[in-house]
Scaffold this motif. Structure first.
Motif, short mmCIF file in Angstrom:
data_model
loop_
_atom_site.label_atom_id
_atom_site.label_comp_id
_atom_site.label_asym_id
_atom_site.label_seq_id
_atom_site.Cartn_x
_atom_site.Cartn_y
_atom_site.Cartn_z
N GLY A 38 0.82 -1.21 0.00
CA GLY A 38 0.00 0.00 0.00
C GLY A 38 0.85 1.26 0.00
N CYS A 41 2.41 1.69 -3.35
CA CYS A 41 1.41 2.24 -4.28
C CYS A 41 1.27 3.76 -4.09
N VAL A 42 1.21 4.19 -2.84
CA VAL A 42 1.08 5.63 -2.56
C VAL A 42 2.26 6.40 -3.16
N ALA A 68 3.63 8.67 1.77
CA ALA A 68 3.61 7.28 2.25
C ALA A 68 3.77 7.25 3.76
N ALA A 71 0.56 8.33 5.35
CA ALA A 71 -0.44 7.26 5.29
C ALA A 71 -0.19 6.22 6.38
N SER A 95 -3.96 -1.90 2.51
CA SER A 95 -3.37 -1.94 1.16
C SER A 95 -4.45 -2.13 0.10
N VAL A 98 -6.23 1.22 -0.43
CA VAL A 98 -5.42 2.09 -1.29
C VAL A 98 -5.58 1.69 -2.75
N ARG A 99 -5.55 0.39 -3.02
CA ARG A 99 -5.70 -0.08 -4.40
C ARG A 99 -7.09 0.21 -4.95
#
Length: 294
Positions: A38, A41-42, A68, A71, A95, A98-99
């Motif tokens: 996650g 990804c951020v 990140a 988060a 995670s 977030v996706r």
């Protein structure tokens, strides 16, 4: 062939950076984080979106790490109130949230179509020289991360988080508050993942939500388990072992021609899983773990 080997080295270096962050969280502090992807990804989406609006990479990289880390802060607050097993589930859910945000917020992330045309790093170069420059950058980032972790391990902060890992109740009995240390560790590990995500986005040039599935987190877990939990060298060696199995298993098609291309993906995953089982059975402390233990 050279281009292929350099590409493998770049992905391996990204895995090392991710493994160092997860090793800090779990190996040194005992925080079971199943949502590491996650933060990756951020970081990737932060730099991609900002670059779309003309922000230079020299600014987007620190912002990717910062977002990140931000988060991770509320997730760290959650970890104070949950047992390890419950927090593992919550982090996995984080995670996926977030996706799903990256999938549904089309106005920001372009949804499932992803963000294409992300500027390449070292744009003045092309081909192999450019790839080598990216690899060099990752080597420098990893060396900085390793040096920072080395200092942490040998500092009072490092001794405290290791004590939290070994016996959190004893730390509380001594009048120390583990909560603040856990939050700091989660934030630091997330920052490394955010930087890795930013490098990944600019190296690949395209990101989409399907690239940030939980499987990536569990691959990083495989790396630190096979390399040695709680060891800086374990993160390095584990990432190398993981890449050996992930990429080496691609050539199983030559040895098993009767297996279809579609089925081969499952066979490759099975090979990696078998390797993890064997390590757990015969070398549970990891390849770089304590050699006096069995």
């Amino acid at each position: 062939m050279d281009a292929y080997l350099i590409a493998i080295a770049i992905i391996g270096a990204l895995y090392v950076l991710l493994a160092l962050g997860l090793n800090l969280q779990y190996g040194l502090t005992g925080i079971v984080n199943f949502g590491h992807v996650g933060f990756f990804c951020v970081g990737a989406y932060t730099t991609a979106i900002l670059c779309e609006h003309g922000v230079p990479m020299v600014v987007t990289f620190p912002l990717a790490a910062l977002l990140a880390m931000l988060a991770a802060w509320p997730l760290g607050l959650v970890s104070i109130r949950l047992r390890e097993d419950y927090f593992a589930i919550v982090s996995l859910g984080f995670s996926e949230v977030v996706r799903l945000v990256a999938t549904s917020e089309r106005w920001l992330t372009n949804g499932v179509q992803g963000i294409a045309g992300i500027p390449k790093m070292f744009g003045m170069l092309t081909g192999t020289p450019q790839a080598l420059a990216v690899l060099g950058l990752l080597v420098v980032l990893n060396l900085i991360a390793i040096a920072a972790m080395w200092r942490i391990v040998r500092s009072p902060f490092g001794r405290m988080i290791e004590a939290i890992r070994d016996n959190e109740e004893a730390v509380k009995a001594l009048g120390k508050d583990p909560a603040g240390f856990k939050i700091q560790v989660l934030v630091l590990g997330a920052g490394l993942a955010g930087i890795a995500g930013a490098v990944y986005a600019h190296y690949i040039g395209f990101i989409a939500p399907e690239q940030f599935v939980p499987l990536m987190t569990f691959q990083i877990w495989m790396a630190i388990i096979m390399g040695g939990v709680g060891r800086i060298s374990g993160a390095l060696v584990g990432a190398v072992i993981l890449m050996f199995f992930l990429e080496g298993s691609r050539f199983l098609r030559d040895l098993l021609p009767f297996i279809s291309e579609v089925s081969m993906a499952s066979v490759r995953l099975g090979v990696v899983g078998l390797a993890l089982i064997l390590f757990t059975m015969y070398r549970p402390q990891g390849l770089m773990g304590d050699f006096t233990r069995k």
